[in-house]
Design an enzyme around this catalytic site. Structure first.
Site, mmCIF file in Angstrom:
data_model
loop_
_atom_site.group_PDB
_atom_site.id
_atom_site.type_symbol
_atom_site.label_atom_id
_atom_site.label_comp_id
_atom_site.label_asym_id
_atom_site.label_seq_id
_atom_site.Cartn_x
_atom_site.Cartn_y
_atom_site.Cartn_z
ATOM 1 N N CYS A 2 0.845 -1.188 0.000
ATOM 2 C CA CYS A 2 0.000 0.000 0.000
ATOM 3 C C CYS A 2 0.888 1.247 0.000
ATOM 4 O O CYS A 2 1.926 1.295 0.642
ATOM 5 C CB CYS A 2 -0.949 0.095 1.175
ATOM 6 S SG CYS A 2 -2.150 -1.228 1.241
ATOM 7 N N ARG A 27 4.058 -0.321 -4.783
ATOM 8 C CA ARG A 27 3.746 -0.823 -3.436
ATOM 9 C C ARG A 27 2.435 -1.597 -3.383
ATOM 10 O O ARG A 27 2.081 -2.160 -2.338
ATOM 11 C CB ARG A 27 3.677 0.349 -2.451
ATOM 12 C CG ARG A 27 4.981 1.122 -2.345
ATOM 13 C CD ARG A 27 4.851 2.239 -1.349
ATOM 14 N NE ARG A 27 4.623 1.714 -0.024
ATOM 15 C CZ ARG A 27 5.576 1.374 0.830
ATOM 16 N NH1 ARG A 27 6.827 1.506 0.494
ATOM 17 N NH2 ARG A 27 5.274 0.899 2.014
ATOM 18 N N TRP A 73 -2.625 -2.711 -1.709
ATOM 19 C CA TRP A 73 -2.295 -4.128 -1.818
ATOM 20 C C TRP A 73 -3.172 -4.796 -0.769
ATOM 21 O O TRP A 73 -2.973 -4.607 0.429
ATOM 22 C CB TRP A 73 -0.817 -4.357 -1.532
ATOM 23 C CG TRP A 73 -0.362 -5.756 -1.786
ATOM 24 C CD1 TRP A 73 0.074 -6.276 -2.973
ATOM 25 C CD2 TRP A 73 -0.270 -6.827 -0.832
ATOM 26 N NE1 TRP A 73 0.409 -7.598 -2.814
ATOM 27 C CE2 TRP A 73 0.210 -7.968 -1.513
ATOM 28 C CE3 TRP A 73 -0.558 -6.936 0.516
ATOM 29 C CZ2 TRP A 73 0.419 -9.190 -0.887
ATOM 30 C CZ3 TRP A 73 -0.357 -8.169 1.156
ATOM 31 C CH2 TRP A 73 0.130 -9.279 0.444
ATOM 32 N N ASN A 100 -1.683 1.945 5.553
ATOM 33 C CA ASN A 100 -0.801 0.863 5.121
ATOM 34 C C ASN A 100 -0.493 0.024 6.359
ATOM 35 O O ASN A 100 -0.156 0.581 7.396
ATOM 36 C CB ASN A 100 0.477 1.482 4.533
ATOM 37 C CG ASN A 100 1.640 0.507 4.401
ATOM 38 O OD1 ASN A 100 2.784 0.904 4.492
ATOM 39 N ND2 ASN A 100 1.371 -0.753 4.177
ATOM 40 N N GLY A 101 -0.663 -1.306 6.264
ATOM 41 C CA GLY A 101 -0.367 -2.162 7.411
ATOM 42 C C GLY A 101 -1.594 -2.937 7.852
ATOM 43 O O GLY A 101 -2.527 -3.127 7.070
ATOM 44 N N GLU A 480 17.712 -17.581 -7.323
ATOM 45 C CA GLU A 480 17.338 -16.226 -7.724
ATOM 46 C C GLU A 480 16.808 -16.200 -9.160
ATOM 47 O O GLU A 480 15.829 -15.509 -9.461
ATOM 48 C CB GLU A 480 18.550 -15.281 -7.553
ATOM 49 C CG GLU A 480 18.345 -13.857 -8.029
ATOM 50 C CD GLU A 480 17.226 -13.096 -7.330
ATOM 51 O OE1 GLU A 480 16.671 -13.578 -6.334
ATOM 52 O OE2 GLU A 480 16.870 -12.005 -7.827
ATOM 53 N N LYS A 484 13.077 -14.937 -10.243
ATOM 54 C CA LYS A 484 12.830 -13.892 -11.244
ATOM 55 C C LYS A 484 11.823 -14.376 -12.270
ATOM 56 O O LYS A 484 10.892 -13.675 -12.622
ATOM 57 C CB LYS A 484 14.132 -13.488 -11.967
ATOM 58 C CG LYS A 484 15.099 -12.638 -11.204
ATOM 59 C CD LYS A 484 14.673 -11.205 -10.965
ATOM 60 C CE LYS A 484 13.915 -11.047 -9.686
ATOM 61 N NZ LYS A 484 14.620 -10.924 -8.442
ATOM 62 N N GLU A 487 8.241 -14.784 -10.743
ATOM 63 C CA GLU A 487 7.501 -13.588 -10.338
ATOM 64 C C GLU A 487 7.119 -12.695 -11.501
ATOM 65 O O GLU A 487 6.086 -12.036 -11.431
ATOM 66 C CB GLU A 487 8.194 -12.821 -9.206
ATOM 67 C CG GLU A 487 9.460 -12.114 -9.520
ATOM 68 C CD GLU A 487 10.066 -11.415 -8.290
ATOM 69 O OE1 GLU A 487 9.355 -11.109 -7.325
ATOM 70 O OE2 GLU A 487 11.276 -11.175 -8.330
ATOM 71 N N HIS A 503 17.092 -36.980 -5.834
ATOM 72 C CA HIS A 503 16.295 -37.404 -4.680
ATOM 73 C C HIS A 503 14.836 -36.975 -4.811
ATOM 74 O O HIS A 503 14.106 -36.971 -3.817
ATOM 75 C CB HIS A 503 16.909 -36.851 -3.393
ATOM 76 C CG HIS A 503 18.305 -37.348 -3.153
ATOM 77 N ND1 HIS A 503 18.563 -38.654 -2.775
ATOM 78 C CD2 HIS A 503 19.518 -36.743 -3.301
ATOM 79 C CE1 HIS A 503 19.875 -38.815 -2.667
ATOM 80 N NE2 HIS A 503 20.473 -37.680 -2.997
ATOM 81 N N LYS A 602 6.325 -4.202 -3.734
ATOM 82 C CA LYS A 602 7.780 -4.060 -3.588
ATOM 83 C C LYS A 602 8.222 -4.119 -2.127
ATOM 84 O O LYS A 602 9.249 -4.693 -1.812
ATOM 85 C CB LYS A 602 8.199 -2.719 -4.201
ATOM 86 C CG LYS A 602 9.685 -2.463 -4.150
ATOM 87 C CD LYS A 602 10.336 -2.825 -5.439
ATOM 88 C CE LYS A 602 11.829 -2.677 -5.402
ATOM 89 N NZ LYS A 602 12.489 -3.774 -6.112
HETATM 90 C C1 AGP Z 1 12.377 -9.835 -5.404
HETATM 91 O O1 AGP Z 1 12.359 -9.779 -6.771
HETATM 92 C C2 AGP Z 1 11.133 -9.666 -4.705
HETATM 93 N N1 AGP Z 1 10.157 -8.915 -5.302
HETATM 94 C C3 AGP Z 1 11.082 -9.924 -3.230
HETATM 95 O O2 AGP Z 1 11.380 -11.269 -3.060
HETATM 96 C C4 AGP Z 1 11.997 -9.089 -2.316
HETATM 97 O O3 AGP Z 1 13.329 -9.398 -2.553
HETATM 98 C C5 AGP Z 1 11.606 -9.348 -0.865
HETATM 99 O O4 AGP Z 1 10.290 -8.924 -0.652
HETATM 100 C C6 AGP Z 1 12.536 -8.713 0.125
HETATM 101 O O5 AGP Z 1 12.517 -7.312 0.075
HETATM 102 P P1 AGP Z 1 13.571 -6.465 0.883
HETATM 103 O O6 AGP Z 1 14.890 -6.725 0.274
HETATM 104 O O7 AGP Z 1 13.121 -5.057 0.741
HETATM 105 O O8 AGP Z 1 13.512 -6.969 2.294
#
Ligand code: AGP
Length: 607
Positions: A2, A27, A73, A100-101, A480, A484, A487, A503, A602
């Site tokens: 948010c 956000r 969000w 927000n929260g 990673e 990517k 997401e 396994h 984000k």
């Molecule tokens: C990464 O591409 C993400 N969107 C997400 O996993 C992100 O890295 C995670 O939310 C952690 O955020 P931060 O580094 O601000 O703690």
């Protein structure tokens, strides 16, 4: 999660608020809304992105010079217009709130306030704030917000406007970000600085359990018990261009290409006459020598950086190291003590699980080092030491340049600790530092080979599953790369330690499966080759990330993405680049919005 924007000043604020919302859309983008105070509260809300709200409010001028806006969000209550913010208290009350929260005691408050005659219109937890402020209001908005704030449990940042108080916004924060922008005869409030960066670079941070009252001529800060607090005005370094795409088709693409600069900036800060110094690391040499353990804590991409960090600290500084997911670690009964260094990594500096884990670690007596990209963020106030990455503003929801900047900082840290502990000779440390300094050029030349991912994207963009494999320091990069792809392209991915594939995950393979393998040179290369053979034997298609000069890999893989040769420990920073580019190329072929992937936000300020 948010985004909140508020304005009070002398200018009509409709456009300022909409622009601010666009800057905060990363956000959350389930719905958006705006409230303009002008003798009455004009509220418009829409499901969808800010563009939909923009269409709804039209281009006509609005005289209001006080207003609030929000991009959501969803947590409590579905994605419908009734749950979009700003949320009003009872009809005609004049109270509107953006939030927000999470308000944890919202259900009890709802029962209490409904019994007192308040009529609810939404399923949100936010509405409890609105009715509580209404209930406490007797002509003084500051007093009403203060009283309401004291009844709230949870973590939040919220801002309140009242129809009868033009020229005033009152906000409170506990655990979620909030910052004030200081203009000439005008004030902004927002969840993050980019919302008002085009208007002012002067900021005042709002800390936890504080109330802030913004009026045209300035902001007043109060502690939770109502005591006035002085707050300095700081000037931020970011400029507003960072919040523009500057000719790139997306923020993510721009940020991928900004990686050489992000790395150079992160290194540059720390070199004085060629010597590595880590100002901000508040550990004496004696304390460094006494460290018995390092624990990396983080979420998402930052967790993957911590996984790389674990190898570096073990290899170069010979300190037993582990890395954990913050949301898991905080619910264990971790065994740590004052000789443990906890390194918490968060791009945003606001991720609630990481913050909670940091608190836990400090309570156990560990020294907590924060690694973040955002100055003044919450984690910088809840740590013993802080080191900043200098990646600049990252807007794309999928992290790219902040990840490689985090790795760079961890290289510098491991070098420094290894030097202090004598586990790296002066000569070796110099060689490694020289290699780290060459990273910006190596990253640039790796990115320039980006067209090599195009035929792979053409071939596999319609596949619904990818497997990623890596060993040793290549494993975090497999993780990673898989994150990517999932997401931004919504393709199911699995990432595994290559030796563990037999396994279980090997059962997933058939002659349609693309398997991305980190097969860079190093002491586990031959083992990775055996795993590639196992993949090939099941008819799956190998895409290898390998070191330049390795011609043999061409016989094993259908596609090879070559990286410049460097020290094995530095390979992760290069190996992730073609994986970012591949994910990007696939997502765009699937016609997806890479900057705002569905369901994501984000900055994750909820547990
Ligand atoms: C990464 O591409 C993400 N969107 C997400 O996993 C992100 O890295 C995670 O939310 C952690 O955020 P931060 O580094 O601000 O703690």
């Amino acid at each position: 999660m948010c985004g909140i924007v508020g304005y009070v000043g002398g200018r009509p604020c409709k456009e300022l608020l909409l622009t601010g919302l666009e800057r905060l859309e990363y956000r959350g983008y389930d719905s958006a809304g705006i409230c303009l105070i002008n003798g009455r509260a004009d509220i418009t809300r829409r499901v969808g992105k800010v563009a939909v709200l923009r269409d709804a409010v039209g281009t006509s001028a609005h005289p209001a010079t006080t207003g609030l806006a929000h991009t959501r969000w969803a947590t409590h209550g579905g994605v419908i217009e009734a749950n979009a913010h700003p949320i009003e208290a009872c009809e005609g009350s004049g109270v509107t709130v953006v939030h927000n929260g999470i308000i944890e005691n919202y259900a009890a408050l709802r029962r209490e306030l409904s019994e007192a005659g308040h009529v609810y219109h939404s399923d949100t937890d936010t509405e409890a704030i609105a009715h509580l402020v209404e209930e406490c209001y007797s002509g003084d908005l500051v007093e009403a917000v203060h009283k309401a704030y004291q009844r709230l449990d949870g973590h939040f940042a919220f801002a309140v406007a009242h129809r009868d108080s033009p020229g005033v916004l009152v906000a409170a924060r506990r655990g979620c970000p909030l910052v004030v922008g200081v203009g000439e005869g005008e004030m902004f409030m927002a969840s993050a600085i980019p919302a008002f960066l085009a208007e002012t670079r002067k900021v005042q941070h709002v800390f936890d359990d504080e109330i802030v009252v913004a009026r045209t001529d300035g902001a007043t800060f109060l502690s939770g018990d109502g005591t006035p607090i002085e707050r300095e005005v700081q000037e931020v370094e970011w400029d507003d261009d960072a919040a523009e795409k500057q000719g790139y088709e997306t923020f993510m693409l721009k940020e991928i290409w900004e990686q050489p600069d992000a790395i150079a900036q992160t290194i540059g800060e720390r070199l004085y006459h060629g010597q590595l110094q880590l100002d901000g690391l508040n550990l004496s040499d004696e304390q460094v020598r006494g460290l018995s353990r390092i624990v990396f804590l983080a979420c998402g991409t930052s967790y993957h950086a911590g996984l790389v960090g674990r190898y570096l600290l073990e290899e170069w500084a010979r300190i037993p190291s582990e890395s954990d997911i913050a949301s898991e670690w905080r619910y264990r009964r971790p065994v740590i003590d004052r000789n443990t260094l906890v390194i918490a990594i968060a791009q945003s500096g606001e991720t609630i699980d990481t913050l909670a884990a940091m608190k836990e670690a400090r309570a156990c007596g560990a020294h907590v080092l924060a690694v973040t990209n955002v100055m003044g963020s919450q984690m910088t106030r809840e740590c013993d030491s802080v080191l900043y990455t200098r990646a600049g503003l990252e807007i794309g929801v999928a992290a790219s340049k902040t990840f490689t900047a985090q790795l760079t900082l961890l290289y510098l840290l491991a070098l420094r600790l290894g030097t202090i502990r004598g586990t790296l000779t002066g000569e070796r440390a110099e060689t490694l530092l020289a290699q780290v300094r060459s990273l910006p050029d190596l990253v640039r030349s790796t990115l320039e080979r980006g067209e090599l991912v195009e035929p792979i994207a053409d071939r596999f963009a319609r596949n619904e599953f990818f497997l990623y494999l890596g060993r040793n320091i290549g494993l975090p990069i497999a993780l990673e790369g898989a994150l990517k792809l999932k997401e931004i392209s919504y393709i199911a991915t699995d990432a595994y330690a290559a030796g563990e594939m037999k396994h279980g995950p090997i059962a997933l393979l058939d002659d349609s499966t693309p398997v991305v393998v980190i097969a860079t040179d190093g002491h586990v290369y031959e083992k990775v080759v055996s795993n590639i053979e196992e993949v090939r034997a099941r008819g799956a298609h190998v895409i290898a990330v390998a070191t330049e000069g390795n011609e043999g890999i061409r016989d094993l893989a259908e596609h090879v993405l070559y990286l410049p040769r460097t020290e094995p420990e530095l390979q992760p920073v290069l190996a992730v680049l073609p994986l970012q580019q591949l994910a990007y190329a696939i997502a765009t072929r699937r016609g997806l919005d890479v900057d705002k992937p569905r369901n994501l936000a984000k900055t994750v300020t909820v547990e």
